[in-house]
Design a protein around this motif. Sequence first.
Motif, PDB file in Angstrom:
ATOM      1  N   ASN A 133       1.093  -1.036   0.406  1.00 40.22           N
ATOM      2  CA  ASN A 133       0.460  -0.210  -0.122  1.00 40.22           C
ATOM      3  C   ASN A 133       1.097   0.764  -0.387  1.00 40.22           C
ATOM      4  OD1 ASN A 133      -2.412  -1.114   0.368  1.00 40.22           O
ATOM      5  ND2 ASN A 133      -1.754  -2.060   1.321  1.00 40.22           N
ATOM      6  N   LEU A 134       2.104   1.434  -0.325  1.00 42.65           N
ATOM      7  CA  LEU A 134       2.785   1.873  -0.063  1.00 42.65           C
ATOM      8  C   LEU A 134       3.569   2.448  -1.009  1.00 42.65           C
ATOM      9  CD1 LEU A 134       3.783   4.429   2.020  1.00 42.65           C
ATOM     10  CD2 LEU A 134       5.582   3.257   2.451  1.00 42.65           C
ATOM     11  N   CYS A 135       3.697   1.351  -1.828  1.00 36.95           N
ATOM     12  CA  CYS A 135       4.292   1.014  -3.236  1.00 36.95           C
ATOM     13  C   CYS A 135       4.084   2.470  -3.878  1.00 36.95           C
ATOM     14  CB  CYS A 135       4.094  -0.032  -4.093  1.00 36.95           C
ATOM     15  SG  CYS A 135       5.677   0.174  -5.420  1.00 36.95           S
ATOM     16  N   PRO A 136       5.063   3.334  -4.541  1.00 35.23           N
ATOM     17  CA  PRO A 136       4.591   4.828  -5.481  1.00 35.23           C
ATOM     18  C   PRO A 136       4.294   4.454  -7.015  1.00 35.23           C
ATOM     19  CG  PRO A 136       7.225   4.755  -5.041  1.00 35.23           C
ATOM     20  CD  PRO A 136       6.968   3.607  -4.203  1.00 35.23           C
ATOM     21  N   THR A 137       5.296   2.754  -6.991  1.00 35.55           N
ATOM     22  CA  THR A 137       4.523   2.403  -8.888  1.00 35.55           C
ATOM     23  C   THR A 137       3.912   1.225  -9.029  1.00 35.55           C
ATOM     24  OG1 THR A 137       6.672   1.026  -8.978  1.00 35.55           O
ATOM     25  CG2 THR A 137       7.206   3.609  -9.773  1.00 35.55           C
ATOM     26  N   ALA A 138       3.338   0.811  -7.696  1.00 36.85           N
ATOM     27  CA  ALA A 138       2.551  -0.784  -7.482  1.00 36.85           C
ATOM     28  C   ALA A 138       3.398  -2.007  -8.260  1.00 36.85           C
ATOM     29  CB  ALA A 138       1.173  -0.589  -8.583  1.00 36.85           C
ATOM     30  N   ALA A 139       4.321  -1.928  -7.885  1.00 33.87           N
ATOM     31  CA  ALA A 139       5.620  -3.174  -8.177  1.00 33.87           C
ATOM     32  C   ALA A 139       5.014  -4.489  -7.192  1.00 33.87           C
ATOM     33  CB  ALA A 139       7.201  -3.256  -8.116  1.00 33.87           C
ATOM     34  N   ILE A 140       4.648  -3.169  -5.982  1.00 28.28           N
ATOM     35  CA  ILE A 140       4.432  -4.554  -4.809  1.00 28.28           C
ATOM     36  C   ILE A 140       3.001  -3.994  -4.978  1.00 28.28           C
ATOM     37  CG2 ILE A 140       4.847  -5.219  -3.112  1.00 28.28           C
ATOM     38  CD1 ILE A 140       6.864  -4.271  -2.424  1.00 28.28           C
ATOM     39  N   ARG A 141       1.662  -4.504  -5.749  1.00 26.21           N
ATOM     40  CA  ARG A 141       0.689  -3.641  -5.688  1.00 26.21           C
ATOM     41  C   ARG A 141      -0.139  -3.886  -4.337  1.00 26.21           C
ATOM     42  NH1 ARG A 141      -3.149  -7.725  -5.627  1.00 26.21           N
ATOM     43  NH2 ARG A 141      -2.909 -10.415  -6.053  1.00 26.21           N
TER      44      ARG A 141
END
Length: 648
Positions: free
Chosen positions: A451-459
């Motif tokens: 929920n913090l990843c800015p590019t949704a590499a970790i969705r």
Amino acid sequence: MNILTTRRISQVFFLILFLWFCLATTLGQRWFQLRGWPVNWIIQLDPLVGLGTLLTTRTLFAGLLWGLATVVLTILLGRFFCGWLCPFGTIHQFVGYLARRKRKIKVKMALNRYQPAQSIKYWILVFLLVMAVAALAADLTRLPRTTPAGFVILLILGLIAVIVMAVRQARLNTARATLAVGIIGSAWLLTSFLFYGDWRPAASLQIGLLDPIPLLYRSINLTLLPLLDHTALATAGSPRLYAGTWLIASLFVAAVLLNLIRPRFYCRFVCPLGALFGVLGRFAIWRIGKSRDECIDCHLCEKNCEGACQPTGQIRLAECVLCLNCIADCHHGLMGYHTAPSAGGEMVSPDLTRRELLTAAVSGAAAIPLLRIGGQPGPNWNPHLVRPPGSLPEDQFLSRCIKCGQCMRICPTNVIHPAGLTAGLEGLWTPVLNFRIGTSGCQHNCIACGNLCPTAAIRPISLTERRGLGPYAKQGPIKIGTAFIDRGRCLPWAMDRPCIVCQENCPVSPKAIFTREVFNDVRILQPLVVKSADNTRIEFQTDVLIAQQFATGDYYCAVPGRSDLQRHQIIANTSHSLTIDAKHPFDQPPAAQKRVSILIRLQQPYVDPALCIGCGVCEHECPVQGKRAIRVTAENESRSRKHALILS
């Protein structure tokens, strides 16, 4: 207020804001922890992050639309981001100021003179963008096979364009133009056949290595804040450690110290984001320049020029960072910020030749295929690469991750670390789980990193999805790997020592780790020969035992050769005797001169791969230090069906 004072206030404000966001990236409910603070906002303002993810994925994460505002303002105002906002640029400018503040004016002018090597940052930008755009180029190459109708339409449009230009009597050799369209179409068609099949697009997002915003986030999150966490000013719940951060720290320190040699060294020679702004800056409506051509060439305007854009002569607009020092230093009032071109002339394009551009582009296109020629992240994937829950499949992950370190900072258990070469050179500093460091494994009820990843590499995922509840019950919980027991190091398996730590700490229900009970003979250097015995006590002829060694409840006494094979639990022992539990006495005490054995009850662990989620709590808690006796690898991770360990 003086414009330079305004600029300095802006720089200090954004630097403090950036540092505050880094500090606030800590899981918690207090006001100085993450509770609604827009900690990714500086990253979202970075248009290179948005452009890179757009090229690699052909989608744009919503938050990165902020970068569009930066682009628009750059076209209006010039490189304001570099001179007024960029926190890394502020650090460089401050250190450069300290290094040259007592130097003579001639020395300052020499330091701020334009250097041809400043074009290196444009090479870097082209190199990184071509690496990112390669997937799109590969898809276009395969268009004749994947979308034949689209290819035919494009070919027809090309021929129509030639006919229209011929009808309008444009300066065009119709025959040659038609032949050119035919040759291009044929070559395209042939290439699509050559690169069809299993040939994978070779795109990767590597801008995070040198983009100043992810670089600064990474450096602050993984090197400076962990040092602060060991003081009374700590904001994290427990002191942080990160593996392999020496390289990150070394590069950060080197980038800062290079300002002692030349002001804003990183901005002038390395920064790809500055290069992007330099390209956009040529379209700026407002720009720095001379209002009149009455310059006496005193060169004082170059004394404190941060961008080395040579405002005295033909100003290089691509290098100007809008520091505005030239306006303050010009004693004749010639320098200004206006919409009219500079009276001294302008050089609007970056100093990059076609040959240099082509070299950088070809190098970028070749880099990723060469890095992946060993089979990563395909069939030669590294099972030790355990990604955080919610991570995309590896090739998509590498197309989005900017290596900012935000997921590592927010992780409450400090289990996410920057990868060294575990993911290959391409995956340097991407997040990987290290279960040996930190306070626990990956918590089953935590979804902070996604929920913090800015590019949704970790969705971003919900707790319901992670735990496989409600609508996700059919697909089950998200698995990041599977635990494997090393029987050569496990205490019950290899050393006849009772241990069920991994089974006790397994957090899933029902437990993924279960045990099977066995009884093994304890190795004693001399035989235990009975001297005398009754129903609950045996005396031996020799003193070979250590007092109370077998009184833990895990040891049993048995008499070999008896048909009942009954085991009697030992509750006490001396150096020459055993006392067994009175609840299970000998029906017939062993006779004198008879030998007896001592058995140990072991609960040997097993892992059920259908239940194991790879959280790594078992590996973290394993009492075997160093190389753990139970270790998690990426087999069976949910993000890739090709990594499935079982058929269900």
